[in-house]
Motif scaffolding. Structure first.
Motif, PDB file in Angstrom:
ATOM      1  N   VAL A 276      -4.284   1.934   7.859  1.00  0.00           N
ATOM      2  CA  VAL A 276      -5.201   1.973   6.836  1.00  0.00           C
ATOM      3  C   VAL A 276      -4.647   1.653   5.688  1.00  0.00           C
ATOM      4  O   VAL A 276      -5.366   1.086   4.782  1.00  0.00           O
ATOM      5  N   ARG A 277      -3.353   2.038   5.192  1.00  0.00           N
ATOM      6  CA  ARG A 277      -2.559   1.664   3.941  1.00  0.00           C
ATOM      7  C   ARG A 277      -2.792   0.168   3.877  1.00  0.00           C
ATOM      8  O   ARG A 277      -3.023  -0.455   2.748  1.00  0.00           O
ATOM      9  N   GLU A 278      -2.273  -0.226   5.086  1.00  0.00           N
ATOM     10  CA  GLU A 278      -2.242  -1.951   4.940  1.00  0.00           C
ATOM     11  C   GLU A 278      -3.440  -2.493   4.586  1.00  0.00           C
ATOM     12  O   GLU A 278      -3.452  -3.738   4.160  1.00  0.00           O
ATOM     13  N   ALA A 279      -4.557  -2.055   5.402  1.00  0.00           N
ATOM     14  CA  ALA A 279      -5.767  -2.570   4.988  1.00  0.00           C
ATOM     15  C   ALA A 279      -6.221  -2.616   3.882  1.00  0.00           C
ATOM     16  O   ALA A 279      -6.849  -3.590   3.341  1.00  0.00           O
ATOM     17  N   LEU A 280      -6.044  -1.405   3.367  1.00  0.00           N
ATOM     18  CA  LEU A 280      -6.476  -1.197   1.636  1.00  0.00           C
ATOM     19  C   LEU A 280      -5.589  -2.368   0.767  1.00  0.00           C
ATOM     20  O   LEU A 280      -6.259  -2.884  -0.183  1.00  0.00           O
ATOM     21  N   GLY A 281      -4.341  -2.439   1.230  1.00  0.00           N
ATOM     22  CA  GLY A 281      -3.298  -3.269   0.413  1.00  0.00           C
ATOM     23  C   GLY A 281      -3.894  -4.824   0.602  1.00  0.00           C
ATOM     24  O   GLY A 281      -3.756  -5.575  -0.435  1.00  0.00           O
TER      25      GLY A 281
ATOM     26  N   LEU B 148      -7.109  -5.897   1.369  1.00  0.00           N
ATOM     27  CA  LEU B 148      -8.318  -6.009   0.507  1.00  0.00           C
ATOM     28  C   LEU B 148      -7.989  -6.183  -0.893  1.00  0.00           C
ATOM     29  O   LEU B 148      -8.653  -7.056  -1.513  1.00  0.00           O
ATOM     30  N   ALA B 149      -7.116  -5.469  -1.450  1.00  0.00           N
ATOM     31  CA  ALA B 149      -6.799  -5.226  -2.727  1.00  0.00           C
ATOM     32  C   ALA B 149      -6.183  -6.630  -3.272  1.00  0.00           C
ATOM     33  O   ALA B 149      -6.440  -7.362  -4.290  1.00  0.00           O
TER      34      ALA B 149
ATOM     35  N   GLY C 220     -10.696  -8.622  -2.417  1.00  0.00           N
ATOM     36  CA  GLY C 220     -12.095  -8.268  -1.603  1.00  0.00           C
ATOM     37  C   GLY C 220     -12.765  -9.587  -1.314  1.00  0.00           C
ATOM     38  O   GLY C 220     -13.701  -9.897  -0.830  1.00  0.00           O
TER      39      GLY C 220
END
Length: 292
Positions: A158-163, A165-166, A170
């Motif tokens: 989850v953390r890597e996915a958000l990272g 995207l950031a 996006g």
């Protein structure tokens, strides 16, 4: 009765020596237990034992399941026991998440012929991808293993996915061609539904994907930040064809041509970068042990 084989990956997230013993006792015997010591070894173990045992059980995570599937010819019954952080394959086949419960169930299961996918000759059980999800797999691998040798869990994904995207703000521009179908930012190839899991939640990607059919292909065109919520819901619930979304169901073969080398993953394993990938369906490829 010939013996059966239990292949164990002792570094899988959910494998401990205590659980190995409980799983061994719960499985039908006689049983020989072989532990892997390094990546790729399960493929050779399965190939070496295939002609001499009545069944092969695998207590591991999805990477080791993939190795075994690439090592066997297809006639030997295979039982998959959840031992990884996600263990998509046994869950998609209807097995419980509890490894001891799954091992007990393997005494009374039935057999089912299931299809597999292939990409550039490499088999995969449940999914493969070029671009987005393969880059995420690579980011997780770059974290390294924990002190006990295990891979990071779902929270790290989850953390890597958000990272990811950031870092892209996006935005994921078109980067490849789905031969005969058009341009896309990335490609997700499903061999079953769900594509994967986030904890207990199934990520559908392609609602019609099945071990009994050919492969499904989902490939969105250029993604912008404002389109991420819609895309996220589509991938969670199962994408449908629309303008800007290639969604192919039950296909035998599809060719992907990348503008520049892109990362490729199969069953959560990084296979490096490719300029071109040929995805194919291998119907009725192997015999799986599944709940009656």
């Amino acid at each position: 009765m010939r013996s059966r084989l239990l292949i164990v990956n002792p570094q899988a997230s959910g494998v401990t020596e205590a659980l190995v013993e409980q799983v061994r006792v719960a499985l039908p015997g006689p049983l020989e237990v072989v532990r892997t010591a390094h990546g790729g070894q399960a493929r050779e173990i399965a190939r070496g034992y295939e002609q001499d045992v009545d069944a092969i059980y695998v207590f591991s995570g999805d990477g080791t399941y993939n190795e075994v599937l690439n090592g066997v010819g297809g006639d030997i019954p295979l039982g998959f026991i959840p031992g990884g952080g996600t263990s998509v394959l046994p869950r998609a086949l209807g097995m419980p998440r509890d490894p001891v419960g799954a091992a007990r169930l393997l005494s009374t299961v039935t057999t089912r012929r299931i299809g597999l996918g292939r990409v550039n000759g490499r088999r995969f059980a449940f999914n493969a991808g070029i671009g987005l999800d393969a880059e995420l797999v690579r980011r997780i691998d770059s974290r390294g293993r924990r002190e006990d040798g295990r891979r990071p869990g779902d929270s790290a994904f989850v953390r890597e996915a958000l990272g990811l995207l950031a870092s892209r703000r996006g935005r994921f521009p078109d980067a490849l061609e789905v031969d005969g179908h058009g341009r896309a930012a990335f490609v997700l190839v499903a061999n079953c539904d769900p594509y994967t899991y986030a904890g207990r939640v199934g990520i559908r990607v392609s609602r019609g994907a099945s071990f009994d059919l050919g492969i499904d292909v989902v490939a969105p065109s250029a993604v912008r930040a404002r389109g991420l919520p819609r895309l996220g819901l589509e991938l969670l619930r199962g994408a449908r064809p629309r303008a800007g979304m290639i969604a192919l169901h039950d296909v035998e073969r599809v060719v992907i041509r990348c503008d520049a080398p892109l990362p490729l993953q199969v069953d959560g394993e990084d296979l490096g970068e490719v300029d071109e990938a040929v995805f194919e369906s291998e119907r009725n490829a192997v015999t799986a042990l599944v709940p009656s």
